[in-house]
Design a protein around this motif. Structure first.
Motif, PDB file in Angstrom:
ATOM      1  N   UNK A  52       0.848  -1.188   0.000  1.00 59.02           N
ATOM      2  CA  UNK A  52       0.000   0.000   0.000  1.00 59.02           C
ATOM      3  C   UNK A  52       0.886   1.242   0.000  1.00 59.02           C
ATOM      4  N   UNK A  53       0.699   2.094  -0.980  1.00 55.70           N
ATOM      5  CA  UNK A  53       1.488   3.306  -1.109  1.00 55.70           C
ATOM      6  C   UNK A  53       2.150   3.360  -2.476  1.00 55.70           C
ATOM      7  N   UNK A  54       3.403   3.766  -2.502  1.00 50.06           N
ATOM      8  CA  UNK A  54       4.174   3.833  -3.739  1.00 50.06           C
ATOM      9  C   UNK A  54       5.439   3.000  -3.562  1.00 50.06           C
ATOM     10  N   UNK A  55       5.428   1.737  -4.020  1.00 52.76           N
ATOM     11  CA  UNK A  55       6.595   0.885  -3.799  1.00 52.76           C
ATOM     12  C   UNK A  55       7.880   1.405  -4.439  1.00 52.76           C
ATOM     13  N   UNK A  56       7.784   2.436  -5.275  1.00 49.58           N
ATOM     14  CA  UNK A  56       8.997   3.093  -5.764  1.00 49.58           C
ATOM     15  C   UNK A  56       9.454   4.169  -4.783  1.00 49.58           C
ATOM     16  N   UNK A  57       8.620   4.414  -3.752  1.00 50.76           N
ATOM     17  CA  UNK A  57       8.947   5.403  -2.724  1.00 50.76           C
ATOM     18  C   UNK A  57       8.579   4.875  -1.353  1.00 50.76           C
ATOM     19  N   UNK A  58       7.582   5.506  -0.689  1.00 48.72           N
ATOM     20  CA  UNK A  58       7.155   5.078   0.643  1.00 48.72           C
ATOM     21  C   UNK A  58       5.912   4.205   0.531  1.00 48.72           C
ATOM     22  N   UNK A  59       5.940   3.084   1.219  1.00 46.10           N
ATOM     23  CA  UNK A  59       4.823   2.158   1.171  1.00 46.10           C
ATOM     24  C   UNK A  59       4.854   1.262   2.399  1.00 46.10           C
ATOM     25  N   UNK A  60       3.789   0.482   2.580  1.00 48.41           N
ATOM     26  CA  UNK A  60       3.632  -0.412   3.728  1.00 48.41           C
ATOM     27  C   UNK A  60       3.264  -1.803   3.216  1.00 48.41           C
ATOM     28  N   UNK A  61       3.817  -2.827   3.834  1.00 41.54           N
ATOM     29  CA  UNK A  61       3.440  -4.206   3.542  1.00 41.54           C
ATOM     30  C   UNK A  61       2.388  -4.644   4.549  1.00 41.54           C
ATOM     31  N   UNK A  62       1.243  -5.111   4.054  1.00 43.71           N
ATOM     32  CA  UNK A  62       0.176  -5.610   4.918  1.00 43.71           C
ATOM     33  C   UNK A  62       0.158  -7.137   4.823  1.00 43.71           C
ATOM     34  N   UNK A  63       0.474  -7.787   5.930  1.00 46.49           N
ATOM     35  CA  UNK A  63       0.632  -9.233   6.053  1.00 46.49           C
ATOM     36  C   UNK A  63       1.860  -9.708   5.274  1.00 46.49           C
ATOM     37  N   UNK A  64       2.405 -10.845   5.713  1.00 46.60           N
ATOM     38  CA  UNK A  64       3.715 -11.251   5.207  1.00 46.60           C
ATOM     39  C   UNK A  64       3.769 -12.653   4.633  1.00 46.60           C
ATOM     40  N   UNK A  65       2.675 -13.408   4.722  1.00 48.43           N
ATOM     41  CA  UNK A  65       2.693 -14.739   4.138  1.00 48.43           C
ATOM     42  C   UNK A  65       3.260 -15.795   5.064  1.00 48.43           C
ATOM     43  N   UNK A  66       3.426 -16.974   4.500  1.00 50.55           N
ATOM     44  CA  UNK A  66       3.813 -18.171   5.227  1.00 50.55           C
ATOM     45  C   UNK A  66       5.263 -18.111   5.710  1.00 50.55           C
ATOM     46  N   UNK A  67       5.591 -18.895   6.749  1.00 52.31           N
ATOM     47  CA  UNK A  67       6.995 -18.971   7.175  1.00 52.31           C
ATOM     48  C   UNK A  67       7.886 -19.443   6.027  1.00 52.31           C
ATOM     49  N   UNK A  99      -0.269 -15.487   7.840  1.00 48.53           N
ATOM     50  CA  UNK A  99      -0.265 -14.032   7.658  1.00 48.53           C
ATOM     51  C   UNK A  99       0.961 -13.365   8.269  1.00 48.53           C
ATOM     52  N   UNK A 100       1.500 -13.971   9.314  1.00 45.60           N
ATOM     53  CA  UNK A 100       2.633 -13.372  10.013  1.00 45.60           C
ATOM     54  C   UNK A 100       3.864 -14.266  10.011  1.00 45.60           C
ATOM     55  N   UNK A 101       3.835 -15.335   9.241  1.00 49.01           N
ATOM     56  CA  UNK A 101       4.906 -16.321   9.293  1.00 49.01           C
ATOM     57  C   UNK A 101       6.269 -15.786   8.911  1.00 49.01           C
TER      58      UNK A 101
END
Length: 329
Positions: A52-67, A99-101
């Motif tokens: 969420x945001x501009x991955x070429x600049x400032x952005x946020x990752x929401x959830x991270x997937x499996x371990x 989601x948090x692995x």
């Protein structure tokens, strides 16, 4: 609404019927797919993460997937936005393993903070495990859940509670909403300016109980993953709260995001008719939790698969004994 949502055309619908915009499958697309302006999603195995945001600049990752999938996520980011793409923060809808692995691995690699709902912190700081899974209701996700962990993880030194005022750090224009039911501290994220909702596991956009849906990615609004949902009345209220937002785009933890005409109506219908399992450990009585974690769970219920496994095991043992006896003759 952005027209980048639809990458694969569909036949025109009959006159007068609402046309649902189709967001491309990340799995088929091979990487990040834009679901709304400034919001991309990536399917990691069977769960989604969001940029969420501009991955070429400032952005946020929401959830991270499996371990163990942090390398996949970073490689997908590098292919799309370059090797230097890194978020300013990670936000977790909840702390289940899918989601948090990879939260710690990614947070340490990027040296960024992690944020989660205040009531989710016990499961993210090593203080509590989640309530036991309940696969007794059957279905695809229930059977798969027998192999899934319910342990919490330890992100101490990295994880922080989301602000009490509902704002989301590093996500201007977004707010978080407490949407318990699937977990006691689960949160969803909403951008009021254009009605974009990241629902986490408050709901799904495919039928997780159907084996075929996990292959075809058939799109539909449905209940959250049943074997891990430990308060069904709270889950129904949470879907109702999300329906009151009348979102125009919904990205969930599982399934291809949905957008377009009729979506808000369909979400209201789901809130009114959320299908609670016919039986299960948490159907009649929910697990109870507080700011310290789980404080009580109802007793287990009979699991119809266990007697079948016992019979199958006994039959297999008998066949092995007969085969051994035959070899000795």
């Amino acid at each position: 609404m952005t027209t980048t949502l639809s990458q694969s055309g569909i036949p025109p619908r009959a006159a007068g019927r609402p046309r649902r915009q189709r967001i491309a499958s990340s799995r088929n697309h091979g990487g990040w797919v834009e679901m709304a302006p400034g919001v991309w999603y990536l399917t990691i195995g069977f769960v989604n993460a969001y940029a969420v945001g501009d991955p070429a600049g400032r952005w946020v990752l929401v959830d991270t997937g499996l371990p163990g999938t942090h390398g996949f996520t970073r490689a997908a980011l590098a292919r799309r936005w370059g090797a230097d793409a890194r978020p300013s923060a990670i936000v977790l809808t909840h702390g289940h393993f899918d989601h948090a692995g990879s939260a710690r691995a990614l947070a340490e690699a990027w040296d960024v903070p992690v944020y989660a709902g205040p009531l989710e912190l016990p499961y993210l700081t090593g203080r509590s495990d989640y309530p036991p899974r309940d696969p007794s209701m059957g279905g695809a996700i229930a059977q798969m859940s027998r192999l899934f962990p319910t342990s919490g993880i330890d992100l101490r030194g990295r994880v922080h509670a989301l602000p009490d005022d509902g704002t989301v750090p590093e996500m201007q224009g977004w707010r978080w909403l407490h949407t318990p039911g699937h977990t006691s501290g689960h949160v969803s994220l909403f951008r009021a300016a254009d009605g974009v909702l990241i629902a986490g596991d408050a709901l799904a956009t495919l039928d997780m109980d159907a084996w075929a849906s996990h292959v075809t990615e058939h799109r539909e609004l449905d209940r959250p993953a049943a074997p891990f949902t430990t308060d069904w009345q709270a889950a129904r209220r949470s879907v109702g709260r999300l329906a009151d937002l009348a979102p125009s785009v919904i990205g969930a933890g599982h399934g291809i995001p949905l957008a377009g005409a009729g979506l808000a109506r369909d979400l209201r219908l789901l809130a009114a008719t959320l299908p609670v399992p016919a039986h299960g450990r948490y159907v009649a009585r929910p697990a109870r939790a507080d700011e310290s974690g789980v404080v009580w769970v109802p007793p287990p219920v009979p699991d119809p698969l266990l007697p079948r496994l016992a019979v199958a095991g006994a039959a297999a043992a008998a066949v092995l004994l007969l085969a051994r006896a035959a070899r000795r003759r």
